[in-house]
Scaffold this motif. Structure first.
Motif, PDB file in Angstrom:
ATOM      1  N   TYR A   1       0.857  -1.192   0.000  1.00 53.15           N
ATOM      2  CA  TYR A   1       0.000   0.000   0.000  1.00 53.15           C
ATOM      3  C   TYR A   1       0.895   1.244   0.000  1.00 53.15           C
ATOM      4  CZ  TYR A   1      -4.267  -2.635   1.153  1.00 53.15           C
ATOM      5  OH  TYR A   1      -5.341  -3.492   1.130  1.00 53.15           O
ATOM      6  N   THR A   2       0.477   2.263  -0.714  1.00 48.60           N
ATOM      7  CA  THR A   2       1.297   3.463  -0.805  1.00 48.60           C
ATOM      8  C   THR A   2       1.403   4.212   0.524  1.00 48.60           C
ATOM      9  OG1 THR A   2      -0.634   4.751  -1.544  1.00 48.60           O
ATOM     10  CG2 THR A   2       0.782   3.786  -3.249  1.00 48.60           C
ATOM     11  N   ASN A   3       0.450   3.992   1.431  1.00 53.43           N
ATOM     12  CA  ASN A   3       0.462   4.698   2.715  1.00 53.43           C
ATOM     13  C   ASN A   3       1.080   3.871   3.836  1.00 53.43           C
ATOM     14  OD1 ASN A   3      -1.975   3.066   2.356  1.00 53.43           O
ATOM     15  ND2 ASN A   3      -2.610   3.812   4.358  1.00 53.43           N
ATOM     16  N   VAL A   4       1.628   2.695   3.500  1.00 58.02           N
ATOM     17  CA  VAL A   4       2.191   1.805   4.522  1.00 58.02           C
ATOM     18  C   VAL A   4       3.640   1.470   4.183  1.00 58.02           C
ATOM     19  CG1 VAL A   4       2.008  -0.422   5.700  1.00 58.02           C
ATOM     20  CG2 VAL A   4      -0.070   0.790   4.996  1.00 58.02           C
ATOM     21  N   THR A   5       4.517   1.679   5.145  1.00 53.71           N
ATOM     22  CA  THR A   5       5.925   1.302   5.003  1.00 53.71           C
ATOM     23  C   THR A   5       6.305   0.414   6.178  1.00 53.71           C
ATOM     24  OG1 THR A   5       6.487   3.395   3.935  1.00 53.71           O
ATOM     25  CG2 THR A   5       8.304   2.126   4.880  1.00 53.71           C
ATOM     26  N   VAL A   6       6.835  -0.779   5.866  1.00 54.04           N
ATOM     27  CA  VAL A   6       7.272  -1.698   6.923  1.00 54.04           C
ATOM     28  C   VAL A   6       8.691  -2.137   6.618  1.00 54.04           C
ATOM     29  CG1 VAL A   6       6.773  -3.770   8.254  1.00 54.04           C
ATOM     30  CG2 VAL A   6       4.897  -2.549   7.131  1.00 54.04           C
ATOM     31  N   ARG A   7       9.582  -1.897   7.558  1.00 58.69           N
ATOM     32  CA  ARG A   7      10.981  -2.320   7.402  1.00 58.69           C
ATOM     33  C   ARG A   7      11.373  -3.222   8.554  1.00 58.69           C
ATOM     34  NH1 ARG A   7      14.583   2.737   5.104  1.00 58.69           N
ATOM     35  NH2 ARG A   7      13.132   3.401   3.480  1.00 58.69           N
ATOM     36  N   VAL A   8      12.279  -4.144   8.265  1.00 56.81           N
ATOM     37  CA  VAL A   8      12.747  -5.093   9.275  1.00 56.81           C
ATOM     38  C   VAL A   8      14.114  -4.670   9.790  1.00 56.81           C
ATOM     39  CG1 VAL A   8      13.421  -7.481   9.740  1.00 56.81           C
ATOM     40  CG2 VAL A   8      11.457  -7.001   8.259  1.00 56.81           C
ATOM     41  N   LEU A   9      14.225  -4.592  11.115  1.00 60.85           N
ATOM     42  CA  LEU A   9      15.520  -4.369  11.750  1.00 60.85           C
ATOM     43  C   LEU A   9      16.101  -5.747  12.025  1.00 60.85           C
ATOM     44  CD1 LEU A   9      17.550  -2.367  13.048  1.00 60.85           C
ATOM     45  CD2 LEU A   9      16.290  -2.657  15.194  1.00 60.85           C
ATOM     46  N   PRO A  10      17.133  -6.169  11.284  1.00 62.30           N
ATOM     47  CA  PRO A  10      17.631  -7.545  11.408  1.00 62.30           C
ATOM     48  C   PRO A  10      18.458  -7.755  12.668  1.00 62.30           C
ATOM     49  CG  PRO A  10      18.969  -6.335   9.844  1.00 62.30           C
ATOM     50  CD  PRO A  10      17.847  -5.409  10.241  1.00 62.30           C
TER      51      PRO A  10
END
Length: 295
Positions: free
Chosen positions: A203-212
């Motif tokens: 989704y253009t309004n959702v950003t999810v990043r993983v901190l490894p």
């Protein structure tokens, strides 16, 4: 108020305007409390926008008279009080939601953007029903099946702020890798949960990043779960309401509007974001981990 709005924001706005009015005339909480025949703590709660009893028009009008507000300003305060007392959709879940989190749901429903860090679990706004139910079944062992279902319904209904067509909220999440490796509800649930996050992240309004795991501690120490809530700008270019830091804890939650707290948590988020995988790599990891769980 509509389901997309909430009573928390107008209550906070009203409290801020009343606090500013009191300061303009140089009165203390104790002095105004004496005039109104209230305790200092009651007036303090009103100024902080804390939830409580109905804000009577008579009381608001009297406060405005004490502060020297003109008729237009007084009417604006009365209208805010009316909005603050309006029942919103989450109040039907009062029996299965702790009071401190009730305030958070109101703030969340009123926000225009959320910035989240979660070092342990998938945040509620991204949870699928089976994942949410597995957590709640453990945390609320005495709940009936109906109560558990209503807790899950609340979680899912909150998620509408992300997917609604009109003004969806902007959500930016950094999720520690431990949250996608720790099993909640079994492998099948985890596989479905991780696929759901991967899909939402498109989704253009959702950003999810993983901190490894390999990133270690980007801030230099452990940071617990928190959310930064922003409420957008008004027509005058000023903040509709001060941004809020919500820090969730096992024994209690903390809310802060202090600028220095906001700066610290923003700085921490920026550090963790720099150490995280980018959006594409994170999405790939979600789908890869889902396959490892048997999807």
């Amino acid at each position: 108020m509509s389901d997309e709005g909430g009573s928390t924001l107008p209550r906070r706005q009203l409290g801020r305007y009343l606090r500013e009015g009191r300061n303009e005339v140089g009165l203390t909480l104790e002095q105004v409390g004496t005039m109104m025949q209230w305790s200092k703590s009651k007036l303090s709660r009103i100024e902080k926008g804390a939830s409580g009893g109905t804000l009577r028009e008579l009381d608001i009008s009297e406060l405005c008279r004490v502060y020297g507000f003109d008729d237009d300003r007084t009417m604006a305060m009365v209208r805010l009080a009316e909005q603050a007392d309006a029942k919103c959709w989450w109040h039907t879940y009062d029996d299965v939601i702790r009071k401190s989190f009730n305030m958070y749901v109101g703030l969340e429903s009123s926000a225009t953007s959320l910035i989240m860090f979660r070092p342990d679990l998938v945040p509620g706004l991204l949870q699928i029903p089976d994942y949410a139910r597995a957590l709640d079944r453990t945390y609320f062992p005495a709940d009936s099946a109906d109560d558990l279902d209503r807790r899950v319904q609340l979680r899912i209904k909150r998620q509408a702020i992300i997917t609604r067509r009109s003004r969806p909220i902007a959500v930016e999440v950094v999720l520690h890798e431990s949250a996608i490796r720790t099993v909640v509800g079994g492998p099948k649930t985890m596989a479905a949960q991780l696929k759901h996050i991967a899909d939402l992240s498109t989704y253009t309004n959702v950003t999810v990043r993983v901190l490894p795991f390999a990133a270690g501690f980007p801030v230099g120490l452990y940071v617990g779960p928190y959310v930064l809530l922003n409420f957008g700008l008004g027509n005058n270019g000023q903040e509709v309401a001060p941004a809020v830091v919500f820090v969730e804890g096992y024994t209690g939650d903390m809310y802060s509007e202090r600028a220095q707290d906001m700066r610290m948590y923003q700085k921490a988020f920026a550090a963790m974001q720099r150490a995280s995988l980018d959006e594409v790599a994170s999405r790939i990891l979600f789908r890869q981990a889902a396959k490892e769980f048997g999807a």
